[in-house]
Design a protein around this motif. Structure first.
Motif, PDB file in Angstrom:
ATOM      1  N   MET A 263      13.494  14.148 -22.475  1.00 35.89           N
ATOM      2  CA  MET A 263      13.920  14.746 -21.223  1.00 35.89           C
ATOM      3  C   MET A 263      15.439  14.759 -21.162  1.00 35.89           C
ATOM      4  O   MET A 263      16.101  13.842 -21.608  1.00 35.89           O
ATOM      5  CB  MET A 263      13.341  13.948 -20.059  1.00 35.89           C
ATOM      6  CG  MET A 263      13.712  14.509 -18.721  1.00 35.89           C
ATOM      7  SD  MET A 263      12.876  13.573 -17.401  1.00 35.89           S
ATOM      8  CE  MET A 263      13.356  14.579 -16.038  1.00 35.89           C
ATOM      9  N   GLU A 264      15.969  15.775 -20.605  1.00 36.93           N
ATOM     10  CA  GLU A 264      17.414  15.914 -20.449  1.00 36.93           C
ATOM     11  C   GLU A 264      17.914  15.103 -19.262  1.00 36.93           C
ATOM     12  O   GLU A 264      17.190  14.898 -18.296  1.00 36.93           O
ATOM     13  CB  GLU A 264      17.778  17.389 -20.233  1.00 36.93           C
ATOM     14  CG  GLU A 264      17.508  18.267 -21.427  1.00 36.93           C
ATOM     15  CD  GLU A 264      18.415  17.955 -22.593  1.00 36.93           C
ATOM     16  OE1 GLU A 264      19.623  17.724 -22.377  1.00 36.93           O
ATOM     17  OE2 GLU A 264      17.911  17.918 -23.725  1.00 36.93           O
ATOM     18  N   VAL A 265      19.160  14.667 -19.350  1.00 36.69           N
ATOM     19  CA  VAL A 265      19.775  13.981 -18.218  1.00 36.69           C
ATOM     20  C   VAL A 265      20.269  15.009 -17.209  1.00 36.69           C
ATOM     21  O   VAL A 265      20.564  16.153 -17.563  1.00 36.69           O
ATOM     22  CB  VAL A 265      20.914  13.048 -18.667  1.00 36.69           C
ATOM     23  CG1 VAL A 265      20.378  11.956 -19.571  1.00 36.69           C
ATOM     24  CG2 VAL A 265      22.029  13.800 -19.341  1.00 36.69           C
ATOM     25  N   CYS A 266      20.386  14.582 -15.959  1.00 40.05           N
ATOM     26  CA  CYS A 266      20.866  15.478 -14.902  1.00 40.05           C
ATOM     27  C   CYS A 266      22.377  15.703 -15.066  1.00 40.05           C
ATOM     28  O   CYS A 266      23.042  15.035 -15.860  1.00 40.05           O
ATOM     29  CB  CYS A 266      20.544  14.897 -13.535  1.00 40.05           C
ATOM     30  SG  CYS A 266      21.423  13.370 -13.139  1.00 40.05           S
TER      31      CYS A 266
ATOM     32  N   CYS B  36      24.628  12.532 -14.525  1.00 44.67           N
ATOM     33  CA  CYS B  36      24.679  11.603 -15.661  1.00 44.67           C
ATOM     34  C   CYS B  36      25.451  12.210 -16.825  1.00 44.67           C
ATOM     35  O   CYS B  36      26.241  11.527 -17.475  1.00 44.67           O
ATOM     36  CB  CYS B  36      23.269  11.233 -16.103  1.00 44.67           C
ATOM     37  SG  CYS B  36      22.400  10.179 -14.927  1.00 44.67           S
TER      38      CYS B  36
ATOM     39  N   CYS C 152      19.221   6.201 -12.978  1.00 43.98           N
ATOM     40  CA  CYS C 152      19.444   7.391 -12.165  1.00 43.98           C
ATOM     41  C   CYS C 152      18.156   7.706 -11.410  1.00 43.98           C
ATOM     42  O   CYS C 152      17.084   7.819 -12.010  1.00 43.98           O
ATOM     43  CB  CYS C 152      19.849   8.569 -13.046  1.00 43.98           C
ATOM     44  SG  CYS C 152      20.084  10.103 -12.119  1.00 43.98           S
TER      45      CYS C 152
ATOM     46  N   LYS D 130      17.458  10.398 -10.018  1.00 42.27           N
ATOM     47  CA  LYS D 130      17.120  11.809 -10.185  1.00 42.27           C
ATOM     48  C   LYS D 130      16.427  12.085 -11.526  1.00 42.27           C
ATOM     49  O   LYS D 130      15.334  12.629 -11.564  1.00 42.27           O
ATOM     50  CB  LYS D 130      18.393  12.657 -10.053  1.00 42.27           C
ATOM     51  CG  LYS D 130      18.163  14.132  -9.996  1.00 42.27           C
ATOM     52  CD  LYS D 130      19.454  14.850  -9.666  1.00 42.27           C
ATOM     53  CE  LYS D 130      19.224  16.343  -9.564  1.00 42.27           C
ATOM     54  NZ  LYS D 130      20.483  17.057  -9.296  1.00 42.27           N
ATOM     55  N   CYS D 131      17.065  11.686 -12.637  1.00 45.51           N
ATOM     56  CA  CYS D 131      16.503  12.001 -13.961  1.00 45.51           C
ATOM     57  C   CYS D 131      15.909  10.781 -14.665  1.00 45.51           C
ATOM     58  O   CYS D 131      15.352  10.918 -15.748  1.00 45.51           O
ATOM     59  CB  CYS D 131      17.547  12.667 -14.844  1.00 45.51           C
ATOM     60  SG  CYS D 131      18.882  11.573 -15.403  1.00 45.51           S
ATOM     61  N   ARG D 132      16.034   9.573 -14.061  1.00 41.27           N
ATOM     62  CA  ARG D 132      15.486   8.315 -14.576  1.00 41.27           C
ATOM     63  C   ARG D 132      16.199   7.796 -15.826  1.00 41.27           C
ATOM     64  O   ARG D 132      15.708   6.885 -16.487  1.00 41.27           O
ATOM     65  CB  ARG D 132      13.975   8.412 -14.836  1.00 41.27           C
ATOM     66  CG  ARG D 132      13.166   8.939 -13.657  1.00 41.27           C
ATOM     67  CD  ARG D 132      13.348   8.170 -12.386  1.00 41.27           C
ATOM     68  NE  ARG D 132      12.783   6.827 -12.494  1.00 41.27           N
ATOM     69  CZ  ARG D 132      13.061   5.823 -11.672  1.00 41.27           C
ATOM     70  NH1 ARG D 132      13.886   6.009 -10.683  1.00 41.27           N
ATOM     71  NH2 ARG D 132      12.523   4.639 -11.837  1.00 41.27           N
TER      72      ARG D 132
ATOM     73  N   THR E 250      17.149   7.865 -22.079  1.00 39.20           N
ATOM     74  CA  THR E 250      16.670   8.952 -21.239  1.00 39.20           C
ATOM     75  C   THR E 250      15.187   8.755 -20.984  1.00 39.20           C
ATOM     76  O   THR E 250      14.490   8.107 -21.771  1.00 39.20           O
ATOM     77  CB  THR E 250      16.913  10.331 -21.894  1.00 39.20           C
ATOM     78  OG1 THR E 250      16.245  10.364 -23.155  1.00 39.20           O
ATOM     79  CG2 THR E 250      18.391  10.589 -22.086  1.00 39.20           C
TER      80      THR E 250
END
Length: 69
Positions: free
Chosen positions: A1-4, A7, A42, A44-46, A67
């Motif tokens: 998964m991509e970071v927001c 981040c 985070c 938002k993106c964990r 991530t």
């Protein structure tokens, strides 16, 4: 998964840069009573981020260290 974006934007920046939104402090490391490291998740993106306070100037940075999968 991509970071927001939050981040991604703070990754590799100096520790004196503040980011308050969407971060939860999950761990603190001290050595002889001196703060050396903080870990955040985070909301938002964990992603997990580290904020290192020791070492050379190039090491005292924010880092995305994990991530979410």
């Amino acid at each position: 998964m991509e970071v927001c974006d939050g981040c991604s934007d703070i990754d590799r920046l100096p520790v004196d840069v503040q980011r308050q939104e969407n971060l939860t402090l999950i761990g603190v490391a001290e050595c002889n009573g001196t703060l050396v490291l903080e870990h955040y998740r985070c909301d938002k993106c964990r992603a997990v981020l580290a904020r290192q306070f020791t070492g050379d100037a190039g090491e005292r940075i924010w880092s995305v260290i994990e991530t979410a999968h």
